[in-house]
Design an enzyme around this catalytic site. Sequence first.
Site, short mmCIF file in Angstrom:
data_model
loop_
_atom_site.label_atom_id
_atom_site.label_comp_id
_atom_site.label_asym_id
_atom_site.label_seq_id
_atom_site.Cartn_x
_atom_site.Cartn_y
_atom_site.Cartn_z
N HIS A 267 -49.81 31.12 -2.40
CA HIS A 267 -49.93 31.18 -3.86
C HIS A 267 -48.53 31.17 -4.45
O HIS A 267 -47.54 31.33 -3.73
CB HIS A 267 -50.73 32.42 -4.30
CG HIS A 267 -50.06 33.72 -3.99
ND1 HIS A 267 -49.85 34.17 -2.71
CD2 HIS A 267 -49.54 34.69 -4.80
CE1 HIS A 267 -49.25 35.34 -2.73
NE2 HIS A 267 -49.03 35.68 -3.99
N HIS B 232 -46.62 33.07 -6.35
CA HIS B 232 -45.75 34.20 -6.69
C HIS B 232 -44.43 33.97 -5.96
O HIS B 232 -44.40 33.51 -4.81
CB HIS B 232 -46.37 35.54 -6.26
CG HIS B 232 -47.42 36.04 -7.20
ND1 HIS B 232 -48.43 36.91 -6.82
CD2 HIS B 232 -47.60 35.79 -8.54
CE1 HIS B 232 -49.19 37.18 -7.88
NE2 HIS B 232 -48.70 36.51 -8.92
N ASP C 45 -42.23 35.55 -4.41
CA ASP C 45 -41.89 36.09 -3.08
C ASP C 45 -42.50 35.26 -1.96
O ASP C 45 -42.26 35.53 -0.78
CB ASP C 45 -42.31 37.56 -2.96
CG ASP C 45 -43.79 37.82 -3.23
OD1 ASP C 45 -44.32 37.27 -4.22
OD2 ASP C 45 -44.41 38.56 -2.45
N HIS C 46 -43.28 34.22 -2.32
CA HIS C 46 -43.92 33.40 -1.28
C HIS C 46 -43.36 31.99 -1.20
O HIS C 46 -43.74 31.23 -0.30
CB HIS C 46 -45.43 33.36 -1.51
CG HIS C 46 -46.05 34.72 -1.30
ND1 HIS C 46 -46.73 35.06 -0.16
CD2 HIS C 46 -45.99 35.84 -2.06
CE1 HIS C 46 -47.11 36.33 -0.23
NE2 HIS C 46 -46.66 36.82 -1.38
N HIS D 278 -56.66 37.24 -5.62
CA HIS D 278 -55.34 37.77 -5.95
C HIS D 278 -55.01 37.60 -7.44
O HIS D 278 -53.85 37.65 -7.82
CB HIS D 278 -54.31 37.07 -5.06
CG HIS D 278 -52.95 37.72 -5.07
ND1 HIS D 278 -52.76 39.07 -4.94
CD2 HIS D 278 -51.71 37.18 -5.19
CE1 HIS D 278 -51.46 39.34 -4.99
NE2 HIS D 278 -50.80 38.21 -5.16
N ASP E 102 -51.65 37.08 0.07
CA ASP E 102 -51.89 38.28 -0.75
C ASP E 102 -53.34 38.27 -1.22
O ASP E 102 -53.82 37.26 -1.73
CB ASP E 102 -50.98 38.27 -1.99
CG ASP E 102 -49.52 38.48 -1.64
OD1 ASP E 102 -49.20 38.56 -0.45
OD2 ASP E 102 -48.70 38.56 -2.59
N HIS F 132 -46.80 42.21 4.48
CA HIS F 132 -46.60 42.36 3.04
C HIS F 132 -46.50 43.85 2.71
O HIS F 132 -47.11 44.37 1.76
CB HIS F 132 -47.74 41.68 2.26
CG HIS F 132 -47.36 41.26 0.86
ND1 HIS F 132 -47.56 42.07 -0.22
CD2 HIS F 132 -46.79 40.13 0.38
CE1 HIS F 132 -47.15 41.45 -1.31
NE2 HIS F 132 -46.67 40.26 -0.98
ZN LIG Z 1 -46.55 38.68 -2.37
ZN LIG Z 2 -48.78 37.68 -4.76
#
Ligand SMILES: [Zn+2]
Ligand SMILES: [Zn+2]
Length: 312
Positions: free
Chosen positions: A64, A66, A68-69, A141, A215, A274
């Site tokens: 996804h 976000h 951080d990914h 999510h 996530d 995570h």
């Molecule tokens: Zn994340």
């Molecule tokens: Zn996320």
Amino acid sequence: MSGETLHVHFLGTAGALPTPHRNPSCLMIRRGSDTLIFDCGEGAQQQMMRARTGFTVNAVFISHWHADHFLGIFGLVQTLSFNGRTAPLTVYGPEWVHECVQTIRHIGKFNLSFPIESVELADGSWVRFDGYTVTAFSAHHGLPALGYMLEEDKRPGRFDRERAIELGVPAGPLFGRLQRGEPVMVEKGGEQRVIRPMDVLGTSRPGRKVVYTGDTRPIPQRLATIAHEADLLIHDATYDDTQEARAAEFYHTTAGQAGETAALACVQALALVHISSRYTDAQAHIACAERKFSGRVVAPNDLDMIDVPFRG
Ligand SMILES: [Zn+2]
Ligand SMILES: [Zn+2]
């Protein structure tokens, strides 16, 4: 084929924020000579250096969008380009993958040495590789988010050598042909007869299966099917069980909930990832998951590798 190695490298196991010891999300799965990346958080390429995995990436799957990914893709493609890569690289992900790849192509003043493609996936989409398939499934999510299942093709059943000899098949190349699923002609007692693979092979055996949730809030019913009897389930476990309300609020899962899902899906092993930056270690996470799931539970550190062997 069936002798391929299957290695899961945990290159980033942090929750939304990195810590001095955990990088944002990144998994590298190596099957034989193929290298797939699942999520590519900031600093992923340096983690590849530290883990000495090299950069021969065949495909990138993003769960996804976000940050951080996926922030690590930008640096990774720069390095691949600097190294003179010419083979195309495909980035797979949920909606917005085309926009992200377009951004990668146009950010900064440089030309990439290789084409970068984008393919949008949705629940049930699959990508075929040599000997295995990666299938996307919907996570929960709060925005379009996918998990991924990597599943190998079925393996042929065990070859019954004694039975083959009894049926008049001489040891040698004909054994190999039967194992590959081809019928062979043999002579026994002056008579010609056909021996079929089914005469000498047991029932086919499942290949290995690794599932990564990305996530997500708990999705036990879905994973009970998708991750059924998986060799390894890699699950969001952002919080320990004291933070269940927070986990629900931010669309994540607690370690205990991940354990419940693992038990329901009858998986062999559960890896908790995570991990929120509020924790200095994941001992509480492991204890929470072990209360719900009797199989193997691990909370890998960055750069850990799990070798997934064949069962039986
Ligand atoms: Zn994340
Ligand atoms: Zn996320």
